[in-house]
Design a protein around this motif. Structure first.
Motif: not given
Length: 423
Positions: A311, A351, A353
């Motif tokens: 993600t 994830t 970010s």
């Protein structure tokens, strides 16, 4: 080129190698980097022979002039004989001035006090002492000789010259000769100091070149690890999956084989480019462009195609505006984080970010939960995270990593992103 055996490096021959006859042998010996290894005195050059013969000729001429001024009326016959014999021996001793400058100068003090014809040899001896020995020798020996000048002319007055004039003339002549010798010595010392500076500059240049090569090799090594580790991890993970699941569906086996083939092809291409850089001897830009933050979408898509769950949360208004150094470092951090996640937590959702703005810096956060079930062992040395920490530090930022309370793992980095110069 002159080469020294052992641990000494090859050093270039002196610049005067083709004109040695123009330089004094003592200076050549001092400038020759291999002179101390040979352990023998330097041979006289053509210039040395010319200077030595000139000094001998000068001593003989001065001695003959002094002998001509001496007459039996003002000097006993025995003293005339002794004076001339000592003068002849002193002129012959001039040929030893290079080997024994201190001894010759000391011997000329009593000889010159007795022999008037040895005056020229005495001047040559003091000149040689000033050239070849430190000033303390000149001060002591020359001072004693000058102190005896008034006594010499008191005992043996000059018939054609007043006492004070004779003393002043002799002292002035001696001081000029000694000063000339000190000037010659200072010029040689200046040449030696310039030689030392040149050698130090050359050594520093070699050290700087070696350091630049070492830094370039370290950069290439980091780049090789970042690039190849990502490709080879894909190979290892998918090959391990095929090994542990031989009964997998044909579509999954075909997809894994395709990933293995594509990763192997990319790894060979990257390795070929890195080896090309190493053969070229410098890190040029002839290979593919270095990745930036804008290529992060491609990296995540590649990981998803390989079966990973990733993600991406990219909250940067314009990734193209990120400085190249910060963007490249952020890309490598994300690449290493995804590689480690595939190694140690296959199947877990990762994830990624990335947030930041000009003046605030760029923050990269990679997190994955604990893996489910048994994880196949994939060898690793842990050097990737160490290299990323060094890379972030060199970029002016910082990087932290460690396990989470739930068994997961995270990597958090901050990189500087200054404001544009116009703001």
């Amino acid at each position: 080129m002159s080469t020294v055996k052992g641990d000494r490096r090859a050093q270039p021959a002196p610049a005067f190698a083709g004109r040695r006859w123009l330089f004094p042998s003592a200076l050549i010996h001092a400038l020759d980097p291999d002179a101390g290894l040979r352990g023998r005195r330097p041979r006289r050059t053509a210039r040395d022979w010319l200077v030595d013969f000139s000094c001998f000729f000068l001593a003989v001429v001065v001695g003959l002039l002094a002998a001509d001024s001496m007459t039996p009326q003002n000097t006993p016959h025995a003293l005339l004989v002794v004076d001339q014999w000592l003068g002849a021996l002193s002129c012959a001793a001039v040929w030893l001035r290079r080997r024994r400058p201190v001894g010759l100068a000391i011997a000329m003090i009593p000889v010159g006090f007795v022999s008037n014809t040895a005056g020229g040899a005495g001047l040559v001896a003091f000149f040689t002492l000033a050239v070849h020995r430190p000033f303390r020798y000149v001060a002591w020996i020359g001072g004693v000789s000058l102190a005896l000048v008034p006594l010499f002319f008191w005992l043996r007055p000059e018939p054609e010259m007043p006492y004070l004039v004779a003393v002043a003339f002799t002292v002035l002549l001696s001081v000029c000769v000694i000063g000339w010798g000190l000037l010659v010595r200072s010029k040689r010392q200046l040449m030696l100091s310039l030689r030392d500076r040149a050698r130090r500059a050359e050594t520093e240049a070699v050290l700087r070149a070696e350091q630049a090569q070492r830094l370039a090799r370290e950069a290439i090594a980091r780049e090789m690890h970042d690039v190849l580790a990502h490709r080879l991890t894909l190979l290892s993970v998918h090959a391990g999956a095929l090994e542990f699941r031989p009964d997998a569906p044909r579509e999954e086996v075909a997809r894994a084989a395709g990933v293995i083939r594509e990763s192997a092809h990319e790894a060979l291409q990257d390795l070929r480019e890195i080896i090309g850089v190493l053969r070229a001897g410098e890190a040029d830009d002839t290979g593919r462009p270095q990745p930036t933050l804008a290529a992060l979408d491609t990296l995540v898509a590649e990981s998803r195609e390989a079966g990973g769950k990733v993600t991406l949360d990219l909250r940067v208004a314009d990734p193209e505006a990120v400085p190249a150094s910060a963007g490249r470092t952020a890309y490598r951090i994300a690449q290493e984080g995804l590689t480690n996640a595939r190694k140690h937590a296959p199947g877990a959702e990762v994830t990624v970010s990335v947030t930041g703005a000009p003046g605030e810096g760029l923050t990269v956060h990679i997190r994955n939960p604990a893996p489910e079930g048994d994880v196949p062992h994939v060898p690793g040395s842990g050097q990737g995270l160490i290299g990323l920490t060094e890379r972030a530090t060199l970029a002016g930022g910082r990087l932290e990593h460690g396990e989470l309370a739930d068994g997961g793992f995270e990597v958090r980095a901050w990189l500087p992103w200054g404001r544009p110069s116009g703001e």
